[in-house]
Design an enzyme around this catalytic site. Sequence first.
Site, short mmCIF file in Angstrom:
data_model
loop_
_atom_site.label_atom_id
_atom_site.label_comp_id
_atom_site.label_asym_id
_atom_site.label_seq_id
_atom_site.Cartn_x
_atom_site.Cartn_y
_atom_site.Cartn_z
N HIS A 17 47.96 -15.02 27.89
CA HIS A 17 48.35 -16.41 27.60
C HIS A 17 49.48 -16.42 26.56
O HIS A 17 50.45 -17.17 26.70
CB HIS A 17 47.16 -17.20 27.04
CG HIS A 17 46.05 -17.43 28.01
ND1 HIS A 17 44.73 -17.18 27.72
CD2 HIS A 17 46.05 -17.90 29.29
CE1 HIS A 17 43.97 -17.50 28.76
NE2 HIS A 17 44.74 -17.93 29.73
N LYS A 41 33.21 -25.04 34.07
CA LYS A 41 33.18 -23.59 33.86
C LYS A 41 32.22 -23.19 32.75
O LYS A 41 32.16 -22.02 32.40
CB LYS A 41 34.59 -23.09 33.53
CG LYS A 41 35.53 -23.04 34.74
CD LYS A 41 36.80 -22.27 34.39
CE LYS A 41 37.79 -22.23 35.53
NZ LYS A 41 39.08 -21.64 35.10
N ARG A 90 49.59 -14.10 37.81
CA ARG A 90 49.30 -12.69 37.58
C ARG A 90 49.45 -11.86 38.84
O ARG A 90 49.97 -10.77 38.83
CB ARG A 90 47.88 -12.51 37.05
CG ARG A 90 47.75 -12.91 35.62
CD ARG A 90 46.33 -13.18 35.27
NE ARG A 90 45.88 -14.40 35.92
CZ ARG A 90 44.73 -14.99 35.69
NH1 ARG A 90 43.89 -14.44 34.85
NH2 ARG A 90 44.41 -16.11 36.28
N SER A 128 40.52 -14.35 30.96
CA SER A 128 39.52 -14.73 29.96
C SER A 128 38.14 -14.31 30.45
O SER A 128 37.30 -13.86 29.66
CB SER A 128 39.54 -16.24 29.73
OG SER A 128 40.79 -16.64 29.24
P1 ADP Z 1 42.53 -22.47 34.03
O1 ADP Z 1 41.09 -22.76 33.88
O2 ADP Z 1 43.41 -23.67 34.06
O3 ADP Z 1 42.87 -21.47 35.11
P2 ADP Z 1 43.06 -20.36 32.16
O4 ADP Z 1 42.87 -20.41 30.71
O5 ADP Z 1 42.21 -19.38 32.91
O6 ADP Z 1 42.87 -21.81 32.65
O7 ADP Z 1 44.57 -20.06 32.50
C1 ADP Z 1 45.59 -20.92 32.12
C2 ADP Z 1 46.87 -20.46 32.77
O8 ADP Z 1 47.25 -19.20 32.27
C3 ADP Z 1 46.81 -20.30 34.29
O9 ADP Z 1 48.05 -20.65 34.85
C4 ADP Z 1 46.55 -18.82 34.47
O10 ADP Z 1 47.03 -18.36 35.71
C5 ADP Z 1 47.37 -18.27 33.33
N1 ADP Z 1 46.92 -16.97 32.88
C6 ADP Z 1 45.67 -16.57 32.58
N2 ADP Z 1 45.63 -15.28 32.22
C7 ADP Z 1 46.91 -14.83 32.28
C8 ADP Z 1 47.55 -13.57 32.07
N3 ADP Z 1 46.86 -12.49 31.73
N4 ADP Z 1 48.87 -13.51 32.24
C9 ADP Z 1 49.57 -14.60 32.63
N5 ADP Z 1 49.05 -15.80 32.87
C10 ADP Z 1 47.73 -15.91 32.71
#
Ligand code: ADP
Length: 163
Positions: A17, A41, A90, A128
């Site tokens: 992130h 979630k 990703r 996450s």
């Molecule tokens: P959501 O519940 O909206 O998917 P996340 O916190 O899981 O929320 O992810 C928020 C954003 O960050 C999403 O666009 C996700 O694809 C991106 N994201 C999550 N992990 C990574 C990572 N390791 N590298 C790049 N982008 C990521």
Amino acid sequence: MRTAIYPGSFDPFTNGHLDVVQRAARLFDRVIVAVAQNEDKAPLFTLEERQAFIKQSVADLAHVTTDVLDGLLVNYVQKQAAQAVVRGLRAVSDFEFEFQMALMNRKLNDHFETIFMMPKGAYTFLSSRLVKEIARLGGDVSAFVPEHIQAALLAKFGKAATR
Ligand code: ADP
């Protein structure tokens, strides 16, 4: 003034992130990391905790702030007069859901763009969900999250996380 919104659950915020935020911060005058409650979630950390983690992680980026995202993303984008929504990609597996979301959001409001950013290769496998799983089982997550978040995971899962 060009503003981007980076929405997500961030439960918790990871180095992946952070990588996306840093890239967005180079392109926009203002980046708002908008934390969604996401009760579906069953988040591990509260909204306040997740926001505090982000605040500390982006402390050195002057034009990056955090906020709570409630309600529809398209309404929030409008409220902030933002030009773009940033999402991370990703792998191909992210694509279908993100594509669907972006086009649905465009249908709801055609006045902003969704921009996808690819993180550094080392973070393409990072999520996450995996970080929580590894920490819960006592694994080392120091390469995946900022130090203060590692400490919070340790506090949450107890001694196991130090093994
Ligand atoms: P959501 O519940 O909206 O998917 P996340 O916190 O899981 O929320 O992810 C928020 C954003 O960050 C999403 O666009 C996700 O694809 C991106 N994201 C999550 N992990 C990574 C990572 N390791 N590298 C790049 N982008 C990521």
